[in-house]
Scaffold this active site. Structure first.
Site, mmCIF file in Angstrom:
data_model
loop_
_atom_site.group_PDB
_atom_site.id
_atom_site.type_symbol
_atom_site.label_atom_id
_atom_site.label_comp_id
_atom_site.label_asym_id
_atom_site.label_seq_id
_atom_site.Cartn_x
_atom_site.Cartn_y
_atom_site.Cartn_z
ATOM 1 N N GLU A 250 -8.378 1.735 6.967
ATOM 2 C CA GLU A 250 -7.767 1.044 5.730
ATOM 3 C C GLU A 250 -8.488 0.310 4.211
ATOM 4 O OE1 GLU A 250 -4.047 -1.012 6.154
ATOM 5 O OE2 GLU A 250 -5.342 -2.060 7.785
ATOM 6 N N LYS B 237 2.114 -3.827 0.248
ATOM 7 C CA LYS B 237 1.698 -4.898 1.389
ATOM 8 C C LYS B 237 3.501 -4.317 2.276
ATOM 9 C CE LYS B 237 0.671 -8.061 3.904
ATOM 10 N NZ LYS B 237 -0.271 -7.947 5.039
ATOM 11 N N GLU C 44 -6.267 -0.884 16.395
ATOM 12 C CA GLU C 44 -6.182 -1.640 15.294
ATOM 13 C C GLU C 44 -7.446 -2.174 14.914
ATOM 14 O OE1 GLU C 44 -4.138 -3.241 13.887
ATOM 15 O OE2 GLU C 44 -4.460 -4.764 12.820
ATOM 16 N N TRP D 133 4.161 1.872 -7.902
ATOM 17 C CA TRP D 133 3.574 2.352 -6.482
ATOM 18 C C TRP D 133 3.926 3.386 -6.444
ATOM 19 C CZ3 TRP D 133 4.730 4.506 -2.161
ATOM 20 C CH2 TRP D 133 3.610 4.900 -1.163
ATOM 21 N N HIS E 132 -12.134 13.601 27.562
ATOM 22 C CA HIS E 132 -10.730 15.378 27.072
ATOM 23 C C HIS E 132 -10.435 15.604 25.719
ATOM 24 C CE1 HIS E 132 -9.137 14.218 31.193
ATOM 25 N NE2 HIS E 132 -9.226 12.558 30.661
ATOM 26 N N LYS F 167 -8.005 -1.464 10.780
ATOM 27 C CA LYS F 167 -8.890 -1.870 9.924
ATOM 28 C C LYS F 167 -9.535 -1.680 9.349
ATOM 29 C CE LYS F 167 -5.934 -4.211 9.397
ATOM 30 N NZ LYS F 167 -4.773 -5.006 10.290
ATOM 31 N N CYS G 272 6.377 -1.280 -5.010
ATOM 32 C CA CYS G 272 6.154 -1.467 -6.516
ATOM 33 C C CYS G 272 6.986 -3.526 -6.382
ATOM 34 C CB CYS G 272 7.884 -0.734 -6.765
ATOM 35 S SG CYS G 272 7.755 0.942 -7.245
ATOM 36 N N ARG H 138 1.350 -6.239 -3.111
ATOM 37 C CA ARG H 138 2.052 -5.946 -2.619
ATOM 38 C C ARG H 138 1.753 -4.034 -2.489
ATOM 39 N NH1 ARG H 138 7.588 -7.802 -1.893
ATOM 40 N NH2 ARG H 138 8.414 -5.492 -2.510
HETATM 41 O O1 M6R Z 1 5.329 -5.229 7.482
HETATM 42 P P1 M6R Z 1 5.132 -4.635 8.596
HETATM 43 O O2 M6R Z 1 4.528 -5.096 10.066
HETATM 44 O O3 M6R Z 1 6.931 -4.070 8.660
HETATM 45 O O4 M6R Z 1 4.418 -3.313 7.965
HETATM 46 C C1 M6R Z 1 3.878 -2.106 9.290
HETATM 47 C C2 M6R Z 1 2.624 -1.626 8.115
HETATM 48 O O5 M6R Z 1 3.066 -0.994 7.333
HETATM 49 C C3 M6R Z 1 1.510 -2.919 8.361
HETATM 50 O O6 M6R Z 1 1.217 -3.236 9.500
HETATM 51 C C4 M6R Z 1 0.481 -1.498 7.791
HETATM 52 O O7 M6R Z 1 0.023 -0.598 8.790
HETATM 53 C C5 M6R Z 1 -1.202 -2.861 7.899
HETATM 54 N N1 M6R Z 1 -1.160 -1.804 5.807
HETATM 55 C C6 M6R Z 1 -1.252 -2.594 8.191
HETATM 56 O O8 M6R Z 1 -3.276 -3.415 8.166
#
Ligand code: M6R
Length: 614
Positions: A494, A609, A487, A75, A510, A491, A2, A27
């Site tokens: 998401e 975000k 990672e 949100w 495995h 990416k 939010c 956000r």
């Molecule tokens: O602000 P933060 O680094 O603590 O956030 C952690 C995760 O929410 C953040 O990295 C999330 O996984 C991203 N969307 C990844 O791209």
């Protein structure tokens, strides 16, 4: 998550509020709304499911006049995203309106009590319960609004950032926070309110960050007054923002994510600036030097983080163990905070967070602090809650990251962890001079190598189209490239909504190898050094089962090129620094697949975000 915006001043509030909501769109949200008090002292609330543009369309023919107002992007947590559940929420008499970020955990108990006092509710939200409670207290105790807010918040269990306005009172906004950020901006005869500084920056650089359980009483023509919930007056700490407006705009790129991918050479230079000398022979990290004794006697390092920050932390763990010889464990903050972990006074907890507001990481910090550990923060957002809750730390200096998918913050976190490794290794005298000099020098050459890697943009854009058919992806790597595989998979999933899993390459046998068929794209990070030969064998295993291999290799590699289906060549670098360079093709691959599939890259569905609720 939010977003909150508020305005009280001499201009029309609505355009400022709408612009502010647009700035907060990154956000993540599902509905938006605004409350305004006009010249006749009416309190008008307009809200709708959907985007801020939908709110603008909805309010187009309505009275949006007034020089005071509050606005919100929601949100959903309690109740589905719809017009009724959107904020602001009126009180029963429609004389008060409230916007709220966070979760009121005891809302059902409070609601039950209010129902017994004949209060009715139109929404399913915890927020409506709070505004009804404020009104109930105000009416039944015959107190003013400030006192009613203080008393109501005294009954609330949970997290909140709120703003309240009152019909017939065009000179007052009351705001408060607990575990959810809130910033007050101080302009010339005007005041702003926001859940982060991005809606404020174009009007003023003077801000007050509210602390937990603080209330800001913002009155026209008066300095903002800060009190505790118990009404103890506090001296406002006015700070200067260092962000600038151009950092919040796309600068000609179609998406913030692409802009942020391309910013990485600069962000890594900024991250090193003043920390590595020109000759590349010396690292000075004040956060480590100022707390030298703590690092000298540290028995263990515990890294706490979530999502991408966790992946950066895993790379940090490998580096810190290899070069500083301190045992390191890495924890998901959400697990750590609830599992009664063993924490010793000589433990150092490193909390990594781009936003510095992630609720679980903040809670992990508070827990470790209460058990006597020394807490070191790696945050991007200056002045964020985690950066303020830690004993020491290093900022990543990546600048505002707007795209929900973290890119430049990730590489900046890995860079800070590299600098920390070098600084701690030196302080402890455990890193060899040869390793220290070689890695420091090579870190300096990373931005140029990133620039070269970014030239692959068109190649990746072109061949990413081939993979839009895929329903699943596997990402593999070993050693430092294993966290990078995680990672890369995160990416892709998401922003493209394609299911993707990252694995240590040797784990294939495995279980995951059962998934390989002609349809399955497998991204393998197979750069030189490290366990290159072993990864080559893993690629052979995939090819033997007819999987489609997309390999990230070191420039000039012929062996993997020969056996893989698609090959992306990145410049040679130090093994522990490969993730910095090789992250770029993985980010671009995810980006272009998502764009081709028509996804909302900067604001992917269901994501926020900064995750300020647990
Ligand atoms: O602000 P933060 O680094 O603590 O956030 C952690 C995760 O929410 C953040 O990295 C999330 O996984 C991203 N969307 C990844 O791209």
């Amino acid at each position: 998550m939010c977003g909150i915006v508020g305005y009280l001043g001499n201009k029309e509030a609505y355009p400022i509020l709408i612009k502010g909501l647009h700035r907060l769109e990154y956000r993540g949200y599902d509905s938006a709304g605004v409350a305004l008090i006009n010249k006749n002292n009416d309190l008008n609330v307009y809200k709708t499911r959907g985007k801020v543009a939908d709110l603008e369309a909805f309010a187009e023919s309505k009275d949006t006049s007034g020089s005071i107002g509050i606005a919100h992007t929601r949100w959903a947590t309690h109740g589905e995203p719809n017009n009724v559940n959107a904020h602001p929420h009126y009180s029963q008499s429609e004389t008060l309106a409230l916007i709220h970020n966070g979760i009121i955990e005891n809302y059902s108990v409070l609601k039950k009590e209010l129902l017994s006092k004949n209060y009715t509710f139109s929404s399913r939200t915890d927020t409506e319960v709070l505004i009804q409670l404020i009104e109930y207290i105000k009416e039944s105790n015959h107190v003013d609004l400030v006192t009613a807010v203080q008393l109501a918040l005294g009954q609330v269990v949970g997290a909140y950032a709120i703003a309240v306005v009152e019909k017939g009172n065009p000179d007052l906004i009351i705001a408060a926070r607990k575990s959810s950020p809130l910033v007050v901006g101080i302009g010339d005869g005007e005041y702003f309110l926001a859940s982060d500084a991005s809606p404020i920056i174009e009007y003023t650089d003077k801000v007050i960050y509210l602390d937990d359980e603080e209330i800001a009483i913002i009155r026209r023509h008066e300095e903002p007054k800060i009190t505790s919930i118990e009404n103890v007056e506090k001296t406002p700490q006015i700070q200067q923002l260092s962000m600038n407006l151009s950092q919040l705009e796309k600068g000609g790129y179609p998406h913030f994510m692409l802009k942020e991918i391309f910013e990485q050479p600069r962000t890594i230079r900024d991250c090193m600036s003043g920390r590595v000398n020109v000759e590349g022979t010396h690292v000075v990290l004040s956060g480590i030097l100022d707390n030298k004794e703590k690092f000298l006697k540290a028995g263990r390092i515990i890294i706490c983080a979530c999502g991408t920050s966790w992946h950066a932390g895993l790379i940090g763990m490998y580096m810190l163990e290899e070069y500083c010889r301190i045992p390191v464990v890495i924890e998901y903050s959400s697990e750590f905070r609830y599992r009664n972990p063993v924490i010793y006074p000589d433990d150092i907890v490193i909390a990594i967070s781009q936003s510095g507001e992630t609720a679980d990481t903040l809670a992990a910090v508070e827990l470790a602090k209460s058990r006597g550990a020394f807490i070191y923060g790696i945050c991007n957002v200056v002045g964020s809650s985690i950066s303020r809750a830690t004993h020491g730390g290093s900022y990543t200096h990546a600048g505002p990251e707007i795209g929900v998918a973290s890119t430049k913050a990730f590489t900046a976190q890995v860079s800070v962890l590299t600098l920390m490794t070098l600084a701690i290794g030196k302080v402890k005298g455990v890193i060899s001079e040869e390793n220290y000099l070689r890695i420091t020098k090579e870190l300096q050459s990373v931005p140029a190598k990133m620039e070269k890697t970014l030239l692959l943009n068109d190649q990746i854009k072109e061949f990413s189209k081939i993979f839009t058919y895929a329903k699943n992806f596997i990402y593999l790597g070993r050693g430092y490239n294993y966290p990078l595989a995680l990672e890369g998979a995160l990416k892709l999933k998401e922003i493209s909504y394609i299911h993707a899993e990252g694995y240590p390459a040797a784990e294939m046998k495995h279980g995951p190898i059962a998934l390989i068929d002609t349809e399955m794209p497998v991204v393998v990070i197979a750069t030189k050094k490290g366990m290159y030969e072993k990864v080559v064998s893993n690629i052979q295993e995939i090819k033997a089962r007819k999987g489609k291999v997309i390999a990230i290799v070191t420039e000039g590699d012929e062996i993997v090129k020969e056996i893989s289906d698609y090959c992306i060549e990145v410049p040679l670098t130090e093994e522990c620094l490969v993730p910095l360079v090789a992250a770029i093709p993985l980010q671009l691959l995810a980006y272009y697949i998502a764009v081709t599939k028509g996804r909302d890259v900067d604001q992917p569905r269901n994501l926020a975000k900064s995750v300020t609720v647990e």
